[in-house]
Enzyme design. Structure first.
Site, PDB file in Angstrom:
ATOM      1  N   ASN A 229       0.823  -1.215   0.000  1.00  0.00           N
ATOM      2  CA  ASN A 229       0.000   0.000   0.000  1.00  0.00           C
ATOM      3  C   ASN A 229       0.852   1.257   0.000  1.00  0.00           C
ATOM      4  O   ASN A 229       0.587   2.218  -0.735  1.00  0.00           O
ATOM      5  CB  ASN A 229      -0.918   0.004   1.222  1.00  0.00           C
ATOM      6  CG  ASN A 229      -2.283  -0.592   0.922  1.00  0.00           C
ATOM      7  OD1 ASN A 229      -2.658  -0.764  -0.225  1.00  0.00           O
ATOM      8  ND2 ASN A 229      -3.018  -0.919   1.962  1.00  0.00           N
ATOM      9  N   ASP A 238      -5.722  -2.909  -3.309  1.00  0.00           N
ATOM     10  CA  ASP A 238      -7.030  -3.544  -3.505  1.00  0.00           C
ATOM     11  C   ASP A 238      -6.957  -4.632  -4.571  1.00  0.00           C
ATOM     12  O   ASP A 238      -7.584  -5.699  -4.438  1.00  0.00           O
ATOM     13  CB  ASP A 238      -8.070  -2.498  -3.907  1.00  0.00           C
ATOM     14  CG  ASP A 238      -8.473  -1.594  -2.756  1.00  0.00           C
ATOM     15  OD1 ASP A 238      -8.127  -1.921  -1.598  1.00  0.00           O
ATOM     16  OD2 ASP A 238      -9.119  -0.562  -3.014  1.00  0.00           O
ATOM     17  N   GLU A 262      -6.634  -7.389   5.019  1.00  0.00           N
ATOM     18  CA  GLU A 262      -5.960  -8.337   4.130  1.00  0.00           C
ATOM     19  C   GLU A 262      -5.997  -9.751   4.685  1.00  0.00           C
ATOM     20  O   GLU A 262      -5.189 -10.604   4.325  1.00  0.00           O
ATOM     21  CB  GLU A 262      -4.510  -7.892   3.900  1.00  0.00           C
ATOM     22  CG  GLU A 262      -3.602  -7.970   5.120  1.00  0.00           C
ATOM     23  CD  GLU A 262      -3.669  -6.760   6.011  1.00  0.00           C
ATOM     24  OE1 GLU A 262      -2.777  -6.601   6.848  1.00  0.00           O
ATOM     25  OE2 GLU A 262      -4.615  -5.961   5.899  1.00  0.00           O
TER      26      GLU A 262
END
Length: 345
Positions: A229, A238, A262
């Protein structure tokens, strides 16, 4: 005036700190116990301190702190961890959708009730008119009442047809509402990002098991997800989540749910732990063999892997107990270097 401005700034800073402490507790599934709050405050309020730096090292890649981690850092780990709550926006959107559906249902029920009342009233009117015509026929003769009865009958047929049309319209609207409610019910059990069952659906599936059913529960967590991220942005993160989710669902051979962030939960029925571990490892191998890239730039993301913890037991032991054991095994996999599956003893 200057004093008031200072007070406002201090209050705002305090609110931000309180919010960050709450987010820390939620992210690490810690209950709002004073001991947990004190530990979280130390981490958030002193980001350059030794404890905060050590926490950053331990949680690299999105790993949650264990009770042992907290105790080794001088904190106290208290039981009663709570799950993270959905984002305020998601809760508000769901509430608004359900409220609109309820309002529509009430409107349709009101309309249906009005239609039934009107039909009932018209039937009573028709009955009274027929009774009056029958009395007229007795008093004056049959011929005098035939024309009136024909008029009443034609009017009643028209009214019945009108009532039937309204009832048919209400029936169609009811069917549409039922379909919308069914869709909403499914949405409440589906993760919107991955389209996998969500935590609620997983919990309900477990609750539906026979008490004596032998099951294996696995918890999987994408390795170094925070780094993905931070390096490539949340849209890429994503996509990674969707890739892992799709592969687990297609190749896991069991119920796979997105449990949060996650993290994924897997529920195996009538499968040995060796077979379940083999399936998980096979999925990991297939994901690791892919060369994922940022779609827009072609920049390589690097190898994506996940760690997993698994345990076996009977459904009567309860979902919470089995998930807790699998979660502990997952932490063991993270501590042993990630990208592996650890079975709980």
């Amino acid at each position: 005036m200057a004093s008031k401005a200072v007070d406002v700034r201090q209050a705002t800073a305090g609110d931000r700190l309180f919010t960050r402490v709450g987010a820390f507790l939620s992210a690490h599934r810690l209950s709002p116990d004073p001991a947990h709050y004190a530990f979280a405050y130390e981490v958030i309020a002193c980001p350059d301190g030794l404890i905060a730096r050590r926490v950053a090292e331990l949680t690299d890649g999105g790993v949650r702190l264990t009770a042992r981690d907290i105790e080794q850092l001088g904190g106290a780990a208290i039981g009663g961890a709570r799950p993270a709550l959905p984002a305020d926006g998601e809760m508000a959107a769901d509430a608004a959708t359900h409220e609109a559906m309820i309002e529509r249902m009430l409107h349709q029920l009101d309309g249906f009730g009005d239609t039934v009342r009107i039909a009932h009233a018209e039937a009573n009117d028709f009955g009274r008119d027929l009774a009056r015509s029958a009395a007229q026929m007795r008093d004056v003769g049959a011929d005098a009442g035939v024309e009136e009865i024909s008029r009443l009958t034609a009017a009643m047929i028209e009214r019945v047809q009108h009532a039937e049309a309204k009832l048919e319209s209400t029936r169609r609207e009811t069917e549409e509402l039922r379909a919308a409610l069914d869709e909403a019910r499914g949405s409440a059990r589906t993760d919107p990002l991955t389209e996998l069952p969500n935590r609620r659906a997983f919990d309900e599936a477990f609750a539906a098991l026979a008490p004596g059913a032998r099951v294996a529960v696995a918890m999987c967590d994408i390795d170094h997800f925070k780094r993905i991220n931070d390096s490539f942005g949340h849209p890429v993160g994503d996509r990674v989540i969707r890739t892992v989710a799709r592969t687990l669902a297609e190749e896991g051979g069991c119920l796979v749910a997105r449990y949060g962030g996650e993290e994924f939960a897997m529920l195996f029925e009538d499968v040995s732990i060796d077979e379940a571990v083999a399936r998980i490892d096979r999925v990991r191998g297939h994901i690791g063999a892919r060369r994922l890239r940022v779609r827009e730039t072609g920049e390589p993301i690097g190898t994506v892997s996940f760690s997993a913890g698994i345990t076996v037991g009977l459904a009567r032991e309860g979902r919470a107990a089995l998930v807790a054991r699998a979660d502990a095994a997952l932490y063991g996999a993270k501590e042993q270097g990630r990208a592996r599956t650890v079975a709980a003893a």
